[in-house]
Design an enzyme around this catalytic site. Structure first.
Site, PDB file in Angstrom:
ATOM      1  N   SER A   1       0.823  -1.205   0.000  1.00  0.00           N
ATOM      2  CA  SER A   1       0.000   0.000   0.000  1.00  0.00           C
ATOM      3  C   SER A   1       0.861   1.262   0.000  1.00  0.00           C
ATOM      4  CB  SER A   1      -0.899   0.009   1.241  1.00  0.00           C
ATOM      5  OG  SER A   1      -1.689   1.182   1.249  1.00  0.00           O
TER       6      SER A   1
ATOM      7  N   SER B   1      -4.022   3.949   0.921  1.00  0.00           N
ATOM      8  CA  SER B   1      -4.988   3.975   2.028  1.00  0.00           C
ATOM      9  C   SER B   1      -6.045   5.048   1.760  1.00  0.00           C
ATOM     10  CB  SER B   1      -4.277   4.271   3.342  1.00  0.00           C
ATOM     11  OG  SER B   1      -3.548   3.146   3.753  1.00  0.00           O
TER      12      SER B   1
ATOM     13  N   ALA C   1       6.815  11.076   3.732  1.00  0.00           N
ATOM     14  CA  ALA C   1       5.669  11.576   4.493  1.00  0.00           C
ATOM     15  C   ALA C   1       4.693  12.139   3.463  1.00  0.00           C
ATOM     16  CB  ALA C   1       6.080  12.651   5.492  1.00  0.00           C
TER      17      ALA C   1
ATOM     18  N   ASN D   1      -5.130   0.054   7.757  1.00  0.00           N
ATOM     19  CA  ASN D   1      -3.905   0.804   8.023  1.00  0.00           C
ATOM     20  C   ASN D   1      -3.916   1.194   9.501  1.00  0.00           C
ATOM     21  OD1 ASN D   1      -1.925   2.732   8.358  1.00  0.00           O
ATOM     22  ND2 ASN D   1      -2.239   3.680   6.349  1.00  0.00           N
TER      23      ASN D   1
ATOM     24  N   CYS E   1       0.383   3.829   9.756  1.00  0.00           N
ATOM     25  CA  CYS E   1       1.055   4.976   9.132  1.00  0.00           C
ATOM     26  C   CYS E   1       1.690   5.824  10.235  1.00  0.00           C
ATOM     27  CB  CYS E   1       0.052   5.815   8.334  1.00  0.00           C
ATOM     28  SG  CYS E   1       0.744   7.382   7.794  1.00  0.00           S
TER      29      CYS E   1
ATOM     30  N   ASN F   1       4.778  -1.847   8.622  1.00  0.00           N
ATOM     31  CA  ASN F   1       4.721  -0.541   7.964  1.00  0.00           C
ATOM     32  C   ASN F   1       6.085   0.125   8.170  1.00  0.00           C
ATOM     33  OD1 ASN F   1       3.866   2.029   6.918  1.00  0.00           O
ATOM     34  ND2 ASN F   1       1.765   1.498   7.484  1.00  0.00           N
TER      35      ASN F   1
ATOM     36  N   GLY G   1       8.818  -5.024   3.933  1.00  0.00           N
ATOM     37  CA  GLY G   1       9.895  -4.196   4.479  1.00  0.00           C
ATOM     38  C   GLY G   1      11.227  -4.592   3.863  1.00  0.00           C
ATOM     39  N   GLY G   2      11.667  -3.823   2.882  1.00  0.00           N
ATOM     40  CA  GLY G   2      13.008  -4.020   2.324  1.00  0.00           C
ATOM     41  C   GLY G   2      13.192  -5.242   1.460  1.00  0.00           C
TER      42      GLY G   2
END
Lengths: 247, 300
Positions: free
Chosen positions: B21, B46, B70, B125, B128, B188, B239-240
């Protein structure tokens, strides 16, 4: 993020200034950078000069571009990039069609065999017109105070597009679409540099996408074949929120 | 016959590689293209109850091995998102609708609309890290998380996935609170920031952002591993993940599928197809018939 000193500055028109700087990065015509004006925002800018000395040409239309245009010699500009796919080079006679500040990204392509159609609302806003040979310069203004009175398409009536090995076009999307529609059934090669609102510049945020292609990484330069299947081109785009609107 | 087909979080996926997302998922045409080019499913941007523009730029601070962003939850509002889902659904592959809200009622309203639009699952979500009142501020309250998940599970016909934050003291506690979900999505981004030393100010307009990319893989892996030990529920790792080895690490830690986001910055949309192809080669070479056999094998 890099910080580069402005070496010289030229005020091109009452609302447009060119900032010249030396930057080691290899940049090709058509590519762009993200310029950060601390506290005000980040602006995607195509390079209007791409050799050892580089240049951005800034039109002051908002707070951040207004501040950027006021940058003086000796001050630093903050940038990241270069990003995007460049124009493909072409030999022979070429036609450059620039609307408004669109001529800035076409400027590195100007040579002795290039013909320019330079269009703007007023004579004062005709950008880089003087860099074309006098006999290869077609100026168009909406108010008719200089050159042909009308829009880009009126300027195009002065040439046969099929006489050129390549046509390069940059300007607002509605103008690009009008030019595309005018030449799409002719025997021509053309490349269009699209301007869409960008947030990230690195192919992640989806703000600038056209039919699944990211203008920031797959473009900003697209050819006729690519545009042929893009139903969003010239018809709809997403606002900053992602809401779809008509162009 | 080698197979990457996966059942996870109540869905059957042709490939375990899912678009995360927040990346290339607000325009229906883009989601469709990502699916057509090899992703097993996509999770949408989202979406909330109202239109939001997100933060002013800079919204990203990219470095070699990581990215801080951001964006500020930009979205057109749920009512205007129907058309984008419709476009994306033409791919024929699963769309997972990501939603954000500050309370149970709004989560429920959004989830019902997503279900009505034809998505295959919703992803909550709860994580965030850079918008006040949403995301991890909701997701760090186990009582609220439990209430949201319970209500959605009791009402929806489609599966509910919970995307959790690593920015908590105990991932196990939040994992337990959301254990009625059909899947946990871990992790996240990690709350972070960057400063420009010339202008002497934070780079991101919002100051704080979320760290993603290669740099957070070890954190994500640890969270998946801990949650795997804590509860018996499908886990989707994120993640990565940049290549098949990263994906395998997550699978061996207990994830049955995985999501990719920041790697698109380096490899572009083809990353989904490339990783799937490399996973197939790995399975062949190691005589593993189905990738499911590797889920959690490294857990001790």
């Amino acid at each position: 993020m890099e910080h580069i000193e402005v070496k010289r500055k030229k005020v091109d028109t009452p609302t447009v200034a060119s900032l010249y700087f030396e930057w080691d990065a290899r940049v090709l015509p058509g590519q762009f950078i993200m310029v950060w004006v601390p506290g005000l925002g980040e602006v995607p800018m195509s390079l209007s000069k791409t050799g050892k000395e580089k240049c951005i040409t800034v039109k002051a239309y908002g707070e951040s571009t207004g501040k950027l245009a006021k940058t003086e010699v000796g001050e630093l500009i903050t940038l990241r990039g270069p990003y995007g796919k460049p124009f493909k080079k072409s030999g022979g006679d070429i036609l450059l069609i620039g609307g408004g500040s669109g001529m800035a990204s076409l400027r590195p392509l100007i040579n002795r065999r290039s013909t320019g159609i330079i269009a703007s609302r007023t004579p004062e806003e005709l950008l880089f017109s003087e860099e074309f040979n006098a006999d290869k310069r077609i100026e168009v203004t909406e108010d008719g105070r200089k050159g042909i009175k009308g829009i880009v398409l009126d300027g195009m009536d002065m040439v046969n597009p099929e006489d050129f090995s390549m046509i390069y076009v940059c300007g607002p999307e509605r103008m690009l679409k009008a030019v595309y529609d005018k030449i799409k059934d002719k025997n021509v090669n053309a490349q269009f540099s699209l301007e869409r609102s960008m947030k990230c510049g690195i192919g992640l945020c989806d703000s600038c996408s056209v039919n699944g292609y990211q203008v920031c990484v797959d473009g900003p330069v697209f050819d006729m074949n690519q545009l042929r299947d893009m139903t969003e081109f010239g018809t709809s785009k997403l606002l900053a929120s992602g809401k779809r609107v008509k162009i | 016959m080698i197979s990457l087909t996966t059942n996870t979080g109540g869905l059957k996926l042709e490939s375990p590689a899912i678009l995360a997302s927040g990346i290339l998922d607000e325009n229906g045409y883009t989601m469709k293209r990502i699916l057509d080019e090899g992703a097993g499913a996509v999770v949408t941007k989202s979406i909330g109850t109202e239109e939001r523009n997100g933060y002013f730029s800079p919204v990203v601070a990219p470095e070699g091995s990581y990215l801080i962003n951001a964006m500020g939850l930009p979205n057109p509002g749920i009512d205007f998102f129907r058309d984008e889902i419709n476009i994306a659904l033409k791919s024929g592959k699963p769309i997972i609708g990501s939603i954000f809200a500050s309370n149970t009622d709004d989560f429920l309203k959004l989830a019902l609309k997503m279900q009505d639009y034809g998505v295959s699952a919703v992803e909550l979500n709860l994580s965030c890290p850079h918008v006040q009142g949403f995301g991890s501020e909701v997701g760090s309250d186990p009582v609220l998380v439990k209430d949201i998940v319970k209500n959605l599970k009791g009402t929806l016909k489609i599966p509910v996935w919970s995307k959790l934050s690593p920015n908590v003291t105990s991932i196990s506690e939040i994992a337990r609170a959301s254990s009625e979900s059909d899947a946990l999505v871990l992790i996240n981004t990690v709350r972070a920031m960057a400063i420009d030393v010339e202008s002497k100010r934070p780079v991101l307009t919002n100051v704080y952002g979320g760290l993603s990319g290669k740099a957070i893989k070890p954190v994500g892996l640890r969270c998946v591993y801990e949650a795997r030990k804590e509860c018996d529920i499908d886990i989707i790792g994120v993640g990565g993940i940049y290549n098949y080895r990263d994906a395998l690490e997550y699978i061996m830690a207990g994830a049955s599928a995985f999501q990719i986001g920041t790697a698109l910055m380096e490899y572009g949309r083809k990353v989904f197809g490339d990783i799937a192809m490399d996973l197939e080669s790995y399975l062949k070479k190691n005589n593993v018939a189905n990738i499911k056999e590797l889920v959690g094998v490294a857990v001790q």
